[in-house]
Design a protein around this motif. Structure first.
Motif: not given
Lengths: 282, 189
Positions: A161-169
């Motif tokens: 999830q943390a990686a997904n958030r970074l990716r989304a940013q």
């Protein structure tokens, strides 16, 4: 270009003019313009703040949207393993390939998508709607480093999830780093497999690194030849090889994709690409 | 047909120096101001509307990265145009190499103007890019870089990586085809 034949007359002067006002690009709503600028700033400043970050400027939002479909698949896999029967059912019925807000609780909370132009302009709105617009409160939060996010969430799905958030940013270097952490900390897990494919996609589509993408896709396929993301991994492998100019290996990867999933839309595209490769080889 | 603003010609924008130092607010202001121009130039270069915002987004990132190297020599907009051209051409060539299909615009769209823009200009430019969409990529690039981005002949040849005469030939062929296309549509020679 002194040749007068090359100089346009007033007829063309009215049509071939560049300024900030009258097109020819379809009109962009102000909120969407702000979204684009914010994400450009986030990405550029995140890179300048991350030592050794070498992202190439490829933030294709079409690719991003397509890639979120992958992450939706990944999230659905995790949910299925955790007993999320509903999400799994939707995934296997194909809904998971729609934008992540329909499937993935992970992606649904990420500020991944810009405001749509469809409601206010003539644009054919290639991007998802405004539901996932970043909230102003999220913008005001201090940014965490990838490692700060990673160390505060040890479970593999939290790391994802943390990686997904970074990716989304749009912080692709940081996202790749956290995906790599998932693989390192939980090797052999389904989360590691998911992270491997997601990281490979970033390397291919956002960091212009087909060499590493090929390595990661190959490793994912070796460990999970019939995994839930094997179509995406096979497509990604073929694209990596195409970017590397290795037509022979690309054709082999495409044939393997067709053999593994002969009735899929991906196989149709693979066959078309194979025909193109064979045509050029003659 | 390169149209620098008066302010651009008169004095350097103080926000550029701030942007070069990493000032987010200054950079944001500049990007918001430049974005419409970036998108318009991208649309002239790209066939169809589908890729415009992708390329514009890449260009914005590149602009942020490049502010620190901008020396204030020449127009800010011309500098922005050069970066836009480079990012767009790189993107489009990579995309073409992957043989991806472009998204066609619904035919009725270009007759519709937006509320905040000059309807006549908008409609004329939309019509022009539809004609440009019919040109071979090489000719389109030559026409846009010379007549819209304002590149000189040597700059055009250098940007396209071709000999001067080749660039000139592409430009001539492209403009001839545009004229023929316009004549078919409007009875304009």
């Amino acid at each position: 270009m002194s040749d007068s034949d090359l100089e346009p007359d007033p007829f063309w002067s009215a049509r071939l003019t560049l300024d900030e006002r009258g097109g020819p690009a379809l009109r962009l709503p102000k909120e969407r313009a702000r979204w684009m600028v914010e994400h450009a700033l986030d990405e550029a400043f995140a890179e300048s703040g991350a030592a050794g970050s070498e992202d190439t400027p490829d933030t294709s939002m079409h690719r991003r949207v397509r890639s979120f479909g992958w992450l939706a698949c990944a999230a659905a896999v995790l949910l299925a393993l955790a007993g999320g029967a509903f999400a799994a059912l939707r995934y296997w019925s194909g809904v998971a390939r729609k934008p992540p807000t329909t499937v993935s609780p992970v992606a649904a909370h990420t500020p991944a998508t810009p405001p749509s132009a469809a409601s206010t302009t003539l644009a054919p709105a290639p991007l998802p709607g405004p539901a996932a617009l970043p909230q102003s409160t999220e913008r005001q939060e201090p940014r965490q480093t990838p490692h700060a996010e990673a160390t505060s969430h040890q479970a593999p799905d939290d790391l994802l999830q943390a990686a997904n958030r970074l990716r989304a940013q749009g912080r692709f270097a940081a996202a790749a780093e956290v995906y790599a952490l998932v693989y390192e900390r939980h090797p052999g897990s389904i989360a590691a497999y998911t992270a491997e494919v997601a990281r490979a996609t970033i390397e291919l589509e956002h960091r212009d690194n087909p060499h590493l993408a090929r390595t990661l896709f190959t490793r994912a396929l070796r460990h999970h030849p019939s995994g839930a993301l094997d179509i995406e991994a096979r497509q990604g492998l073929a694209l990596s090889l195409r970017d590397l100019g290795d037509n022979t290996a690309e054709a082999r990867a495409l044939r393997e994709l067709v053999a593994a999933h002969p009735g899929s839309p991906a196989a149709e595209r693979a066959r078309a690409q194979l025909r193109g490769l064979e045509g050029r080889a003659r | 047909m390169h149209v620098p603003s008066e302010r651009d010609q008169l004095r350097p924008d103080p926000r550029v120096a701030l942007a070069a130092q990493g000032d987010r607010a200054a950079t944001q202001g500049l990007l918001l101001e430049l974005l419409p121009r970036v998108r318009n130039l991208v649309r002239y270069l790209a066939s169809g509307d589908a890729d415009v915002d992708d390329i514009a987004q890449l260009t914005l990132v590149q602009l942020v990265r490049s502010f620190r190297t901008y020396r204030g020599e020449g127009s800010l907009r011309a500098w922005c145009d050069r970066i836009t051209v480079r990012v767009a051409l790189a993107y489009l060539r990579r995309r073409r190499s992957r043989e991806r299909q472009t998204c066609e615009l619904a035919p009725e769209l270009y007759a519709v103007s937006s509320s905040s823009e000059q309807p006549d200009d908008y409609t004329l430019r939309r019509q022009a890019v539809h004609w440009l969409d019919e040109l071979p990529n090489e000719q389109r690039e030559a026409v846009v870089l010379h007549h819209i981005a304002g590149l000189s002949a040597p700059e055009l040849a250098a940007e396209l990586g071709v000999p001067f005469e080749t660039a000139r030939s592409r430009l001539r062929l492209g403009m001839n085809k545009l004229r023929e296309r316009a004549a078919r549509t409007q009875g304009k020679p």
